[in-house]
Design a protein around this motif. Sequence first.
Motif, mmCIF file in Angstrom:
data_model
loop_
_atom_site.group_PDB
_atom_site.id
_atom_site.type_symbol
_atom_site.label_atom_id
_atom_site.label_comp_id
_atom_site.label_asym_id
_atom_site.label_seq_id
_atom_site.Cartn_x
_atom_site.Cartn_y
_atom_site.Cartn_z
ATOM 1 N N ALA A 1 54.165 44.657 28.060
ATOM 2 C CA ALA A 1 54.084 44.119 29.650
ATOM 3 C C ALA A 1 53.083 44.893 30.157
ATOM 4 N N ASN A 2 52.720 46.233 30.070
ATOM 5 C CA ASN A 2 51.642 46.833 30.734
ATOM 6 C C ASN A 2 50.111 46.034 30.482
ATOM 7 N N MET A 3 50.039 45.709 29.119
ATOM 8 C CA MET A 3 48.885 45.009 28.760
ATOM 9 C C MET A 3 48.474 43.879 29.651
ATOM 10 N N VAL A 4 49.791 43.068 29.690
ATOM 11 C CA VAL A 4 49.904 41.856 30.525
ATOM 12 C C VAL A 4 49.575 42.050 31.637
ATOM 13 N N ARG A 5 50.001 42.912 32.541
ATOM 14 C CA ARG A 5 49.915 43.394 33.629
ATOM 15 C C ARG A 5 48.280 43.792 33.999
ATOM 16 N N ALA A 6 47.687 44.612 32.923
ATOM 17 C CA ALA A 6 46.442 44.961 33.007
ATOM 18 C C ALA A 6 45.415 43.805 33.152
ATOM 19 N N ALA A 7 45.666 42.836 32.136
ATOM 20 C CA ALA A 7 44.796 41.737 31.835
ATOM 21 C C ALA A 7 44.701 40.968 33.190
ATOM 22 N N ARG A 8 46.013 40.684 33.903
ATOM 23 C CA ARG A 8 45.987 39.832 34.910
ATOM 24 C C ARG A 8 45.226 40.664 36.204
ATOM 25 N N GLU A 9 45.170 42.072 36.127
ATOM 26 C CA GLU A 9 44.660 42.430 37.306
ATOM 27 C C GLU A 9 42.996 42.328 36.907
ATOM 28 N N VAL A 10 42.733 42.645 35.860
ATOM 29 C CA VAL A 10 41.216 42.683 35.620
ATOM 30 C C VAL A 10 40.778 41.269 35.916
ATOM 31 N N GLU A 11 41.480 40.274 35.418
ATOM 32 C CA GLU A 11 40.962 38.723 35.783
ATOM 33 C C GLU A 11 40.721 38.706 37.532
ATOM 34 N N ALA A 12 41.639 39.351 38.240
ATOM 35 C CA ALA A 12 41.809 38.930 39.557
ATOM 36 C C ALA A 12 40.305 39.892 40.012
ATOM 37 N N GLU A 13 40.166 40.924 39.520
ATOM 38 C CA GLU A 13 38.964 41.908 40.014
ATOM 39 C C GLU A 13 37.705 40.935 39.533
ATOM 40 N N ILE A 14 37.784 40.277 38.582
ATOM 41 C CA ILE A 14 36.527 39.514 38.181
ATOM 42 C C ILE A 14 36.210 38.340 39.077
ATOM 43 N N ASP A 15 37.224 37.813 39.448
ATOM 44 C CA ASP A 15 37.369 36.545 40.606
ATOM 45 C C ASP A 15 36.872 37.151 41.715
ATOM 46 N N ASN A 16 37.314 38.205 42.169
ATOM 47 C CA ASN A 16 36.995 38.790 43.425
ATOM 48 C C ASN A 16 35.506 39.582 43.403
ATOM 49 N N GLY A 17 35.135 39.427 42.452
ATOM 50 C CA GLY A 17 33.671 40.192 42.121
ATOM 51 C C GLY A 17 33.667 41.468 42.100
ATOM 52 N N GLU A 18 34.949 42.307 41.884
ATOM 53 C CA GLU A 18 34.899 43.567 41.835
ATOM 54 C C GLU A 18 34.301 44.060 40.665
ATOM 55 N N ILE A 19 34.183 43.403 39.548
ATOM 56 C CA ILE A 19 33.829 43.676 38.198
ATOM 57 C C ILE A 19 32.853 42.369 37.926
ATOM 58 N N GLU A 20 31.545 42.889 37.524
ATOM 59 C CA GLU A 20 30.576 41.998 37.511
ATOM 60 C C GLU A 20 30.369 41.793 36.042
ATOM 61 N N VAL A 21 30.594 40.595 35.378
ATOM 62 C CA VAL A 21 30.667 40.317 33.986
ATOM 63 C C VAL A 21 29.718 38.983 33.733
ATOM 64 N N ALA A 22 29.284 38.985 32.558
ATOM 65 C CA ALA A 22 28.550 37.565 32.241
ATOM 66 C C ALA A 22 29.543 36.409 32.164
ATOM 67 N N ARG A 23 29.221 35.195 31.951
ATOM 68 C CA ARG A 23 30.060 34.286 31.523
ATOM 69 C C ARG A 23 29.402 33.440 30.565
ATOM 70 N N THR A 24 30.250 32.873 29.407
ATOM 71 C CA THR A 24 29.408 31.939 28.538
ATOM 72 C C THR A 24 29.039 30.653 29.189
ATOM 73 N N PRO A 25 27.411 30.563 29.000
ATOM 74 C CA PRO A 25 26.959 29.398 29.294
ATOM 75 C C PRO A 25 27.499 27.987 28.921
#
Length: 353
Positions: free
Chosen positions: A325-349
């Motif tokens: 359950a914590n793993m899923v919550r963590a993944a969803r939060e990281v996704e949201a932070e990527i979407d909001n530009g809080e985490i800058e990551v590369a995307r697959t071309p």
Amino acid sequence: MSTREQFRRPDHDNETFIMTTVVGSYPKPKWLHRVRDLWEDEEANFDDEDWAEATDDAARVITDEHERAGLDVLVDGEVRRNEMVEFFAHRIDGYEFNGPVKVWGHNYFDKPSVVSEVTYDENWLVDEYEFAADLTDRPVKVPITGPYTLANWSFNEAYDTEEELAYDLADLVNEEIQKLVDAGARYIQIDEPALATTPDDHAIVGECLERIAEEVHEDVYLGLHVCYGDYSRIYPEILDYPVDEYDLELANGDYEQLEVFKEHDFTGNLALGVTDVHVAEVESVAEIKENIKKGLEVVPADRLTVSPDCGLKLLPRDVAYEKMANMVRAAREVEAEIDNGEIEVARTPASAD
């Protein structure tokens, strides 16, 4: 649709998708152990039909727990399996059992012997998959012990070489996977723990996987799980394997081997262990988020799956659930932070196609 994108749920909230799943095994309900004792007691009035009903009930419980934890891809917890080689050896002609062998400490393993040419006898996992798939509208992954481990963790009394045995077993695994695919399975995980302990045989494993993958439909997502061991002895060679995803255990080693996968471009999808199954303590969401970010150092988010390091079966059941359950919550939060530009990551071309 890419084979990975098919596992994104329609109600997924974020643009970024980090897939969440488990490796396979899960703590069985305590009552199921007592029921097995009844089933194995010749004097008890408890037959195969009763045992089948009990394991069906356990599969319902565990599949529901996986769904409540929020996993994108579920597994039934392997409730019908006792051990990852023994289960399959009982279903393959050519194997026989001569009693348990001590493997470490006070632990014993009913190590089988191959006494004649191995042949396909009966369905291994189709009924298990179909039952679980009927319980949920989410995808169900099917873990299956790979041919190299089936060969390496058995006594070979029939073949000139272990390599020849592994190739014959690969043909049988291929046959079972075709039946699973016909039944609707789209996520198959090949478990090859023996590879990490005998890394010089990586070419044999590669040939086995070629035999398995050559007839698999393009919509089927193939994963390879390799736990423990020194990954530097098999990487980057394993990138040539015909699989979509590599599931690796790194949390237990505090990610000391993460640098191994940065030395060469990681061209496949990564399934990263982000909770330690050897520790009966539940990692916080914040801790797991930091572990997920380590995976983003190797692959973009759209090629990252997160799961526990390995099977959860040895943990207390409440601990296993909270880790998921914590793993899923963590993944969803990281996704949201990527979407909001809080985490800058590369995307697959995007593909040229």
